[in-house]
Design an enzyme around this catalytic site. Structure first.
Site, PDB file in Angstrom:
ATOM      1  N   SER A   1       1.000  -1.344  -0.096  1.00  0.00           N
ATOM      2  CA  SER A   1      -0.040  -0.160   0.061  1.00  0.00           C
ATOM      3  C   SER A   1       0.958   1.066  -0.041  1.00  0.00           C
ATOM      4  CB  SER A   1      -1.049   0.098   1.253  1.00  0.00           C
ATOM      5  OG  SER A   1      -1.702   1.107   1.292  1.00  0.00           O
ATOM      6  N   CYS A   2       0.597   2.101  -0.854  1.00  0.00           N
ATOM      7  CA  CYS A   2       1.320   3.197  -1.020  1.00  0.00           C
ATOM      8  C   CYS A   2       0.333   4.716  -0.934  1.00  0.00           C
ATOM      9  CB  CYS A   2       2.217   3.512  -2.207  1.00  0.00           C
ATOM     10  SG  CYS A   2       0.949   3.735  -3.974  1.00  0.00           S
ATOM     11  N   PRO A   3       0.657   5.815  -0.492  1.00  0.00           N
ATOM     12  CA  PRO A   3      -0.027   7.079  -0.289  1.00  0.00           C
ATOM     13  C   PRO A   3      -1.114   7.190  -1.585  1.00  0.00           C
ATOM     14  CG  PRO A   3       2.125   7.541   0.353  1.00  0.00           C
ATOM     15  CD  PRO A   3       2.335   6.235  -0.218  1.00  0.00           C
TER      16      PRO A   3
END
Length: 510
Positions: free
Chosen positions: A8-10
């Site tokens: 998960s990334c921003p």
């Protein structure tokens, strides 16, 4: 080994899926089975509970909170930034294997049985356990930004389209005010919106409502990252009040952190069992909303509003050398980690300027973010022998990724040769950002890249700034590759065939 992972990334766009691909490839190479749950912008398909129960270890490659992480409680866990999963997936898999072996050595499960999941409640915070204050603060803020970006992108582009279709007076037509000597009344009856302001007015109203959610969503989900669902209500309420009082983006950051801290403190208070059931639905929302609301209105709102206004005045007053320096700095940040935390800080600063009515900063940020992938794509065309087959393939995709303002398209190259590639990209992005600010190009759209060129002010000069940065980065990369390049051209094909580079795995997703 059976391993499960969550990435998960921003923004939930590129890093999330590149990390998943790299981990899967690394696990296959090491002879392990790995299942990944990508918690990206397109949503997440949860892992099968049976797969989780059978897992020997868990990998969390995430820069924001991992949703529903209590599903993995009791499992040996390895946690890392999502960028490390792209650059060193094999190392993360090896760490997970070691963690599983250590667990089996110290607490083996009975023969033929799977170790039961820990049934203890999940921690209140949504970030990595045991992380330092700086790391936790970054994850809290990035969580708020990740939930905010879809509102900003949708709202900003709709507003920009409304101005393009209806002219600059569309804002006065919808909200009321004077434009070029003509006075308009605010449209309060939305059923008359089409009649009085046309379809451009409809676009403007929808976009304005979506964009107005920037501060409350940012605040609410910072608090959520800190204190889980009980933090959302006081965070959103605090953000709405901060926006109403003029505290804007800075107010959203402060109220989110304050709401999260307050809810975490209240949650630790021991209460009789009879009251425990109503705490999360009545007591915590009531007390936290009251305290945060009073704090914003009476104590911190006005000072933060003054600081926000000072920042707006500073941005509006940037001229000459100051504008050049700011544009260059933002360009350096956009190219430094290509979608990572530093990149997101620069992008968030651009959003803050856009929300405050300064359109030049957003233009510089977007142009600087487009430069790295396109420059690398150009370099692979000009001097293909300097790049591996996998990098040349990634270059084909980088044209579209760069044009769409997806800076992550440069990651396959940076992962394979960071010391030569990253400084070269930073040089070009600094040139692009500085020229864009110097030309005073503007962008009403917070995203979209070259596809929203119709929403760019001074589009000709904007393209000149972009092309100049691309040329600088491409030239620097080619020159740096000539000086002791990491993979000799004659051997690149064989090397790539025998041992796939990180860039090859990432290029599949790109």
């Amino acid at each position: 080994m059976n391993i499960v992972a969550v990435t998960s990334c921003p923004t939930g766009i590129a890093h999330t899926y590149m990390a998943a691909e790299a981990l899967e490839q690394a696990a296959r190479d090491a002879g392990h089975a790995l299942s990944v749950e990508t918690q990206g912008a397109a949503g997440a398909e949860p892992l099968d509970p049976a797969v989780i129960a059978a897992a020997d270890a868990v990998i969390f490659a995430a820069d924001v909170e991992v949703r529903d992480r209590e599903r993995f409680a009791g499992k040996p866990t390895v946690t890392a930034p999502v960028k490390r999963a792209i650059q060193d997936a094999a190392g993360l898999v090896a760490e997970a294997v070691r963690a599983a072996e250590e667990r089996s050595d110290t607490a083996p499960a009975p023969s033929g049985e799977t170790a039961p999941l820990d049934t203890a409640p999940a921690p209140a915070t949504k970030v990595t356990e045991g992380a330092g204050l700086g790391a936790r603060l970054r994850q809290w803020l990035m969580t708020g930004v990740s939930y905010m970006i879809p509102f900003v992108a949708a709202g900003g582009i709709l507003i920009a389209l409304a101005f393009m279709l209806g002219g600059a007076e569309v804002a006065a037509k919808v909200n009321g005010g004077t434009f070029q000597g003509r006075t308009y009344e605010e449209i309060t009856d939305l059923s008359a919106l089409v009649e009085q302001a046309g379809y451009a007015g409809v676009l403007f109203k929808i976009g304005a409502i979506a964009f107005s959610m920037l501060v409350p969503i940012l605040s609410g989900f910072i608090a959520y990252a800190m204190a889980d669902r009980p933090g959302i209500a006081p965070g959103v309420v605090g953000g709405l009040l901060a926006d109403a009082i003029g505290a804007g983006f800075l107010g959203g950051l402060v109220t989110g952190l304050a709401a999260g801290a307050l809810v975490m403190a209240i949650s630790r208070v021991k209460v009789p069992r009879a009251l425990a059931g109503i705490m999360p639905v009545v007591v915590i929302p009531l007390v936290s909303c009251l305290v945060i609301g009073a704090l914003v209105i009476i104590v911190i709102g006005q000072p933060i509003a003054s600081a926000q206004q000072a920042m707006t005045d500073w941005l509006d007053g940037l001229k000459g050398a100051n504008a050049l320096l700011l544009g260059a700095l933002l360009g350096l940040m956009m190219a430094f980690d290509m979608g990572g935390p530093v990149n997101k800080v620069a992008y968030t600063f651009g959003l803050a300027g856009l929300a405050a009515g300064n359109l030049t900063v957003m233009a510089a940020v977007m142009a600087a973010g487009m430069t790295p992938p396109i420059a690398l794509a150009l370099a692979t065309v000009l001097r293909p022998k300097l790049f591996t087959p996998a990098e040349r393939k990634a270059g084909e995709a980088a044209w579209l990724l760069g044009a769409s303002f997806i800076t992550e398209g440069a990651i396959p190259f940076a992962a394979a040769d960071p010391l030569r590639v990253i400084p070269s990209l930073m040089a070009g992005s600094a040139v692009t950002g500085a020229l864009s600010m110097q030309f005073a190009a503007t962008s009403r759209a917070p995203h979209g890249g070259i596809w929203v060129i119709g929403l760019i002010g001074k589009p000709g000069l904007y393209v000149v700034a972009l092309l100049a940065g691309i040329a600088v980065s491409a030239a620097c990369v080619i020159a740096a590759k000539h000086v002791g390049r990491a993979v000799p051209a004659a051997a690149s094909g064989a090397a790539a065939a025998e041992a796939p580079a990180p860039s090859e795995r990432a290029a599949t997703v790109a």
